[in-house]
Design a protein around this motif. Structure first.
Motif, short mmCIF file in Angstrom:
data_model
loop_
_atom_site.label_atom_id
_atom_site.label_comp_id
_atom_site.label_asym_id
_atom_site.label_seq_id
_atom_site.Cartn_x
_atom_site.Cartn_y
_atom_site.Cartn_z
N VAL A 16 19.05 43.33 25.55
CA VAL A 16 19.31 42.56 24.33
C VAL A 16 18.80 43.32 23.11
CG1 VAL A 16 18.76 40.43 23.09
CG2 VAL A 16 19.33 40.34 25.51
N GLY A 17 17.63 43.96 23.21
CA GLY A 17 17.10 44.75 22.11
C GLY A 17 18.02 45.89 21.74
N ALA A 18 18.57 46.56 22.75
CA ALA A 18 19.51 47.65 22.52
C ALA A 18 20.78 47.12 21.84
CB ALA A 18 19.86 48.35 23.83
N ARG A 19 21.25 45.99 22.30
CA ARG A 19 22.45 45.39 21.71
C ARG A 19 22.21 45.01 20.24
NH1 ARG A 19 24.06 41.26 25.51
NH2 ARG A 19 24.76 43.06 26.68
N LEU A 20 21.05 44.45 19.95
CA LEU A 20 20.73 44.08 18.57
C LEU A 20 20.60 45.29 17.66
CD1 LEU A 20 18.18 41.18 19.17
CD2 LEU A 20 20.48 41.00 18.19
N LEU A 21 20.01 46.38 18.16
CA LEU A 21 19.88 47.59 17.36
C LEU A 21 21.26 48.18 17.04
CD1 LEU A 21 18.10 49.70 15.98
CD2 LEU A 21 17.92 50.86 18.20
N ALA A 22 22.15 48.21 18.03
CA ALA A 22 23.51 48.70 17.79
C ALA A 22 24.23 47.82 16.78
CB ALA A 22 24.29 48.76 19.11
N TYR A 23 24.06 46.52 16.90
CA TYR A 23 24.69 45.58 15.97
C TYR A 23 24.15 45.78 14.55
CZ TYR A 23 26.16 41.23 13.79
OH TYR A 23 26.70 40.30 12.93
N ALA A 24 22.84 45.98 14.44
CA ALA A 24 22.23 46.22 13.11
C ALA A 24 22.79 47.48 12.47
CB ALA A 24 20.71 46.32 13.24
N ALA A 25 23.04 48.51 13.27
CA ALA A 25 23.64 49.74 12.75
C ALA A 25 25.03 49.46 12.18
CB ALA A 25 23.70 50.80 13.84
N VAL A 26 25.81 48.67 12.90
CA VAL A 26 27.16 48.32 12.44
C VAL A 26 27.09 47.53 11.15
CG1 VAL A 26 29.24 47.01 13.01
CG2 VAL A 26 28.16 48.46 14.74
N VAL A 27 26.18 46.58 11.07
CA VAL A 27 26.01 45.78 9.86
C VAL A 27 25.66 46.68 8.66
CG1 VAL A 27 24.54 44.03 8.76
CG2 VAL A 27 25.42 43.65 11.06
N GLU A 28 24.93 47.75 8.92
CA GLU A 28 24.54 48.69 7.85
C GLU A 28 25.64 49.71 7.54
OE1 GLU A 28 21.73 48.83 5.88
OE2 GLU A 28 21.43 46.83 6.71
N GLY A 29 26.80 49.59 8.17
CA GLY A 29 27.92 50.47 7.86
C GLY A 29 28.00 51.72 8.72
N LYS A 30 27.22 51.79 9.77
CA LYS A 30 27.25 52.93 10.67
C LYS A 30 28.00 52.53 11.95
CE LYS A 30 22.94 54.90 9.02
NZ LYS A 30 23.50 56.08 8.37
N TYR A 31 28.17 53.49 12.84
CA TYR A 31 28.75 53.20 14.14
C TYR A 31 27.61 53.02 15.13
CZ TYR A 31 33.29 54.49 12.33
OH TYR A 31 34.45 54.53 11.59
N GLY A 32 27.70 52.00 15.94
CA GLY A 32 26.69 51.73 16.94
C GLY A 32 27.33 51.50 18.29
N GLN A 33 26.69 52.02 19.32
CA GLN A 33 27.19 51.85 20.68
C GLN A 33 26.02 51.48 21.58
OE1 GLN A 33 27.63 55.20 23.54
NE2 GLN A 33 29.78 55.00 22.93
N GLN A 34 26.19 50.44 22.38
CA GLN A 34 25.15 50.00 23.31
C GLN A 34 25.69 50.03 24.72
OE1 GLN A 34 25.21 46.75 25.10
NE2 GLN A 34 23.33 47.32 26.12
N SER A 35 24.86 50.46 25.66
CA SER A 35 25.21 50.38 27.07
C SER A 35 23.91 50.19 27.86
CB SER A 35 25.97 51.63 27.54
OG SER A 35 25.18 52.77 27.36
N GLN A 36 24.04 50.07 29.14
CA GLN A 36 22.85 49.84 29.96
C GLN A 36 23.00 50.55 31.30
OE1 GLN A 36 23.71 45.68 29.67
NE2 GLN A 36 23.65 45.49 31.90
N ALA A 37 21.87 50.74 31.96
CA ALA A 37 21.89 51.38 33.27
C ALA A 37 22.65 50.49 34.25
CB ALA A 37 20.46 51.61 33.76
N PRO A 38 23.49 51.08 35.08
CA PRO A 38 24.28 50.28 36.01
C PRO A 38 23.47 49.87 37.24
CG PRO A 38 24.81 52.58 36.26
CD PRO A 38 23.82 52.49 35.13
N VAL A 39 22.56 48.94 37.04
CA VAL A 39 21.75 48.43 38.15
C VAL A 39 21.88 46.91 38.18
CG1 VAL A 39 20.09 50.32 38.07
CG2 VAL A 39 19.66 48.27 36.73
N GLY A 40 21.59 46.35 39.32
CA GLY A 40 21.60 44.90 39.42
C GLY A 40 20.41 44.33 38.64
#
Length: 108
Positions: A16-40
């Motif tokens: 969720v923290g990673a997703r929020l940081l990527a979203y904040a970058a987009v809000v600031e006019g930058k490109y943001g990409q979030q992903s996560q480790a493929p684990v259960g």
């Protein structure tokens, strides 16, 4: 491009923290990409969230191996996970701990 890795345990908010940081970058006019480790994901299991931020479109989709910033939400992971693997000499580590912690290569 800025690359950030969030390490934590399931339920601590790494993804969720990673997703929020990527979203904040987009809000600031930058490109943001979030992903996560493929684990259960389950409560208490090690989890990693990744963020890329850039001024231009991000086409790279691979996991982040050498982040510019490493955020460790669970200080106990210093002893159970190899959090220093792949770090650059210029990488910044942010550790959620009131105590000094000795890593293999430095004290933070």
């Amino acid at each position: 491009m800025i690359e950030v890795t969030f390490y934590g345990r399931g339920g601590q908010g790494s993804v969720v923290g990673a997703r929020l940081l990527a979203y904040a970058a987009v809000v600031e006019g930058k490109y943001g990409q979030q992903s996560q480790a493929p684990v259960g994901e389950r409560r208490g299991a090690p989890v990693a969230g990744w963020v890329r931020i850039d001024d231009k479109k991000i086409r790279l989709r691979a996991p982040i191996i050498s982040p510019d910033y490493l955020l460790v939400l669970d200080p106990g992971m210093v002893y159970t996970e190899d959090i220093e693997a792949g770090l650059k000499d210029t990488s910044t580590i942010i550790l959620n701990s009131p105590k000094d912690v000795e890593l293999k290569h430095k004290t933070i």
